[in-house]
Write a protein that holds these residues in place. Structure first.
Motif, mmCIF file in Angstrom:
data_model
loop_
_atom_site.group_PDB
_atom_site.id
_atom_site.type_symbol
_atom_site.label_atom_id
_atom_site.label_comp_id
_atom_site.label_asym_id
_atom_site.label_seq_id
_atom_site.Cartn_x
_atom_site.Cartn_y
_atom_site.Cartn_z
ATOM 1 N N ARG A 201 -10.535 -1.255 10.432
ATOM 2 C CA ARG A 201 -9.511 -0.591 9.625
ATOM 3 C C ARG A 201 -10.091 0.679 9.022
ATOM 4 O O ARG A 201 -11.198 0.677 8.498
ATOM 5 C CB ARG A 201 -9.007 -1.507 8.524
ATOM 6 C CG ARG A 201 -8.182 -2.646 9.097
ATOM 7 C CD ARG A 201 -7.332 -3.275 7.990
ATOM 8 N NE ARG A 201 -6.349 -4.171 8.542
ATOM 9 C CZ ARG A 201 -5.112 -3.812 8.860
ATOM 10 N NH1 ARG A 201 -4.713 -2.587 8.716
ATOM 11 N NH2 ARG A 201 -4.266 -4.693 9.345
ATOM 12 N N SER B 296 0.828 -1.206 0.000
ATOM 13 C CA SER B 296 0.000 0.000 0.000
ATOM 14 C C SER B 296 0.860 1.253 0.000
ATOM 15 O O SER B 296 0.502 2.253 -0.610
ATOM 16 C CB SER B 296 -0.960 0.011 1.195
ATOM 17 O OG SER B 296 -0.238 0.106 2.401
ATOM 18 N N ARG C 181 -8.858 4.353 6.695
ATOM 19 C CA ARG C 181 -7.816 4.949 5.865
ATOM 20 C C ARG C 181 -7.023 5.933 6.712
ATOM 21 O O ARG C 181 -7.575 6.748 7.429
ATOM 22 C CB ARG C 181 -8.428 5.681 4.676
ATOM 23 C CG ARG C 181 -7.398 6.259 3.731
ATOM 24 C CD ARG C 181 -8.044 7.005 2.587
ATOM 25 N NE ARG C 181 -8.706 8.222 3.029
ATOM 26 C CZ ARG C 181 -8.102 9.400 3.164
ATOM 27 N NH1 ARG C 181 -6.812 9.513 2.929
ATOM 28 N NH2 ARG C 181 -8.775 10.451 3.550
ATOM 29 N N ALA D 289 -4.369 1.495 5.129
ATOM 30 C CA ALA D 289 -5.460 1.117 6.025
ATOM 31 C C ALA D 289 -4.846 0.817 7.390
ATOM 32 O O ALA D 289 -4.086 -0.131 7.539
ATOM 33 C CB ALA D 289 -6.209 -0.102 5.497
ATOM 34 N N HIS E 227 -16.713 -0.643 9.137
ATOM 35 C CA HIS E 227 -15.277 -0.781 8.884
ATOM 36 C C HIS E 227 -14.672 -1.996 9.581
ATOM 37 O O HIS E 227 -13.459 -2.197 9.537
ATOM 38 C CB HIS E 227 -14.546 0.492 9.327
ATOM 39 C CG HIS E 227 -15.077 1.713 8.656
ATOM 40 N ND1 HIS E 227 -14.732 2.067 7.369
ATOM 41 C CD2 HIS E 227 -15.968 2.649 9.070
ATOM 42 C CE1 HIS E 227 -15.364 3.164 7.030
ATOM 43 N NE2 HIS E 227 -16.119 3.548 8.043
#
Length: 119
Positions: free
Chosen positions: A106, A11, A108, A49, A99
């Motif tokens: 998790r 990521s 963002r 995340a 979430h």
């Protein structure tokens, strides 16, 4: 207390590849655009995340127990912030439920990766 998981390499690389590096806006007393002793200061936005808890209630406790969370509670009821906490905790827990997955809650997260070359 649950510690949020760090960003995965995939990521981080993906976010870095999709973002444009730019020169830092850091100003110094000398008026240049970098901290003393460094050249080519650059920042890259990085998203990932982050894990905020094992379940929505755990994540709500973590967020409301943080400095910003406690501050927001005092804004709701300056004289009795603890009185607002149960209502806010219930609302946070409900809002965090979508979430929640197999590896916890998790969300963002975003940061700036700062790099520079030492003079």
């Amino acid at each position: 207390m649950v510690s949020p998981a760090g960003p995965s390499r995939e990521s981080t690389r993906s976010a870095a590849a999709n973002s444009r590096s730019r020169t830092s806006g850091i100003a110094t007393p000398r008026g240049d655009t970098g901290p003393p002793g460094f050249d080519r200061v650059r920042t890259e936005p990085v998203e990932s995340a982050g894990r905020f808890g094992a379940d929505p209630a755990d994540a709500a406790d973590l967020l409301l127990g943080s400095g910003p969370g406690r501050h927001l509670l005092t804004l709701l009821d300056p004289e009795h912030p603890a009185d607002a906490a149960p209502r806010v905790r219930a609302a946070f827990t409900a809002a965090l439920a979508p979430h929640h997955g197999p590896d916890g809650v998790r969300l963002r997260t975003a940061a700036h990766l700062v790099t520079a070359v030492r003079r």
